[in-house]
Design a protein around this motif. Structure first.
Motif, PDB file in Angstrom:
ATOM      1  N   LYS A  35       0.825  -1.203   0.000  1.00  0.00           N
ATOM      2  CA  LYS A  35       0.000   0.000   0.000  1.00  0.00           C
ATOM      3  C   LYS A  35       0.864   1.261   0.000  1.00  0.00           C
ATOM      4  O   LYS A  35       0.633   2.194  -0.773  1.00  0.00           O
TER       5      LYS A  35
ATOM      6  N   ARG B  51      -4.406   7.109  -2.904  1.00  0.00           N
ATOM      7  CA  ARG B  51      -5.321   6.721  -3.976  1.00  0.00           C
ATOM      8  C   ARG B  51      -6.475   7.721  -4.019  1.00  0.00           C
ATOM      9  O   ARG B  51      -7.000   8.128  -2.984  1.00  0.00           O
TER      10      ARG B  51
ATOM     11  N   LEU C 254     -10.256   8.150  -5.874  1.00  0.00           N
ATOM     12  CA  LEU C 254     -11.279   7.448  -6.634  1.00  0.00           C
ATOM     13  C   LEU C 254     -12.511   8.331  -6.766  1.00  0.00           C
ATOM     14  O   LEU C 254     -12.910   9.020  -5.818  1.00  0.00           O
TER      15      LEU C 254
ATOM     16  N   ASP D  32     -15.861   5.362 -10.591  1.00  0.00           N
ATOM     17  CA  ASP D  32     -14.922   4.237 -10.580  1.00  0.00           C
ATOM     18  C   ASP D  32     -15.438   3.061  -9.761  1.00  0.00           C
ATOM     19  O   ASP D  32     -14.873   1.962  -9.835  1.00  0.00           O
ATOM     20  N   LEU D  33     -16.477   3.293  -8.973  1.00  0.00           N
ATOM     21  CA  LEU D  33     -16.889   2.316  -7.966  1.00  0.00           C
ATOM     22  C   LEU D  33     -18.038   1.430  -8.425  1.00  0.00           C
ATOM     23  O   LEU D  33     -18.982   1.886  -9.067  1.00  0.00           O
TER      24      LEU D  33
ATOM     25  N   ARG E 178     -13.929  -1.439   2.456  1.00  0.00           N
ATOM     26  CA  ARG E 178     -13.406  -1.762   1.132  1.00  0.00           C
ATOM     27  C   ARG E 178     -14.248  -1.089   0.043  1.00  0.00           C
ATOM     28  O   ARG E 178     -15.474  -1.107   0.089  1.00  0.00           O
TER      29      ARG E 178
ATOM     30  N   LEU F 132     -13.994  -1.679  -7.101  1.00  0.00           N
ATOM     31  CA  LEU F 132     -13.922  -0.984  -8.375  1.00  0.00           C
ATOM     32  C   LEU F 132     -14.673  -1.742  -9.454  1.00  0.00           C
ATOM     33  O   LEU F 132     -14.926  -2.945  -9.341  1.00  0.00           O
TER      34      LEU F 132
ATOM     35  N   GLN G 299     -11.355  -7.433 -10.416  1.00  0.00           N
ATOM     36  CA  GLN G 299     -10.257  -7.012  -9.554  1.00  0.00           C
ATOM     37  C   GLN G 299      -9.746  -8.221  -8.779  1.00  0.00           C
ATOM     38  O   GLN G 299     -10.524  -9.083  -8.376  1.00  0.00           O
TER      39      GLN G 299
ATOM     40  N   ASP H 286      -4.843  -4.723   0.096  1.00  0.00           N
ATOM     41  CA  ASP H 286      -5.712  -4.135  -0.923  1.00  0.00           C
ATOM     42  C   ASP H 286      -5.550  -2.615  -0.908  1.00  0.00           C
ATOM     43  O   ASP H 286      -5.865  -1.960   0.099  1.00  0.00           O
TER      44      ASP H 286
ATOM     45  N   HIS I  37      -7.317  -0.407  -2.060  1.00  0.00           N
ATOM     46  CA  HIS I  37      -8.612   0.270  -2.025  1.00  0.00           C
ATOM     47  C   HIS I  37      -9.397  -0.110  -0.772  1.00  0.00           C
ATOM     48  O   HIS I  37     -10.629  -0.030  -0.758  1.00  0.00           O
ATOM     49  N   CYS I  38      -8.670  -0.511   0.256  1.00  0.00           N
ATOM     50  CA  CYS I  38      -9.314  -1.009   1.474  1.00  0.00           C
ATOM     51  C   CYS I  38      -8.612  -0.458   2.712  1.00  0.00           C
ATOM     52  O   CYS I  38      -7.380  -0.483   2.797  1.00  0.00           O
TER      53      CYS I  38
END
Length: 329
Positions: free
Chosen positions: A159, A165, A167, A171-172, A189, A192, A196, A204, A206-207
């Protein structure tokens, strides 16, 4: 009007909405306090119950329809009782008042014929933004359009090396909140779009990892942020994006059954004048409207009688519902 006042908060039901105001005492959970006042429309309710708890009193528990509330949608029944805004601890000497509130809500649900099916739109708005949630390995900030994830010194190398990051809502695919239980970590979390790789929360990018030893603080921040994001994404049972006011607030949808009786709120919430609607079929509130309401109530009485004869309604439920209809004639 039915109202119950307790140290944990106050519930007031006016026949169409249940107004939930949290208490201010120290023992009231932080999540209840930061959520503030919640107004639940009758159309969002699935049921209500009073659960006796012995010598220490009991608990009022409101059940919402699936998909009616973004907070309930992301929490999925995993909030502790102390933090759940749709529960109210009731002292033993207020049992009668609690049961009266239950009767009033149940009668209103019966008369309004609120379906028990899932909603295809949110009937309650998401939490106000901006919001920030803190985890053990970083923070995430949401301004209503974009998410910013920043990592701290406790983040795993995978990470930290990737850096912050950013977003956008576009994007989600969705958002998932998992509460921390005891010493077991939770997570926040952001899923995306597209395929993934399945990674553990600590790896992760994105988490956010939620540390189990700070449950009150991290539950309040993370679940609110998750609900705010969910409220601005397409509804899981509908697919359309919610209406937005000019100030970025999410506007709850008006159920189709109520659309003819309640004018759209999007324009007025955005600060624009509401369009005047010409009356049709006679003046609103005139003799024609009164006659129509009378016919509706008589038809409802016949329906209640049929439900009672078929065994769907008990004698007590039928008497209660019949009295409510007769009071309105």
């Amino acid at each position: 009007m039915a109202e119950i006042l307790q140290r944990a908060g106050t519930w007031t039901f006016d026949g169409e909405h249940l107004r939930i105001v949290p208490g201010t005492e120290r023992q009231v959970h932080q999540l209840r306090k930061v959520l503030g006042e919640i107004v639940v429309p009758l159309a969002a309710m699935a049921g209500i119950a009073y659960e006796p708890g012995g010598r220490k009193g009991g608990r009022l528990r409101l059940r919402l329809r699936e998909g009616a509330d973004p907070l309930s949608q992301v929490a999925r029944g995993r909030l502790p009782d102390s933090s759940d805004p749709y529960q109210l601890p009731v002292e033993k000497d207020r049992t009668g008042v609690a049961e009266y509130v239950v009767e009033e809500v149940r009668t209103a649900l019966l008369l309004a014929e609120v379906p028990g099916t899932a909603c295809d739109r949110y009937l309650l708005p998401g939490p106000a933004v901006p919001l920030t949630a803190t985890g053990s390995d970083g923070t995430v900030t949401f301004d209503g359009e974009n998410l910013q994830l920043d990592w701290n010194w406790m983040a795993e190398e995978s990470k930290a090396s990737a850096g912050p990051r950013r977003l956008g809502l576009g994007d989600l695919e969705g958002v998932e909140w998992t509460p921390a239980l005891g010493w077991e970590n939770g997570s926040l979390r952001f899923r995306l779009r597209g395929d993934q790789p399945a990674l553990k929360p600590e790896h992760d990018p994105h988490c956010l990892v939620l540390w189990g030893v700070r449950q009150a603080r991290e539950t309040s921040g993370a679940v609110r942020l998750a609900a705010a994001v969910a409220a601005r994404l397409p509804h899981p049972h509908g697919g359309s994006r919610p209406a937005r006011a000019r100030d970025g607030r999410v506007l709850p949808e008006v159920p189709e059954a109520d659309a003819a009786q309640h004018p759209p709120e999007a324009a007025t919430a955005a600060g624009e004048p509401r369009a005047e609607t010409a009356p049709t079929g006679g003046d609103v509130g005139g003799p024609g409207a009164a006659g129509a309401d009378h016919d509706v109530l008589l038809r409802r009485l016949r329906e209640l009688g049929e439900l009672h004869r078929s065994g769907v309604l008990t004698d007590e439920e039928f008497a209660l519902a019949k009295k409510a209809v007769l009071d309105r004639l």
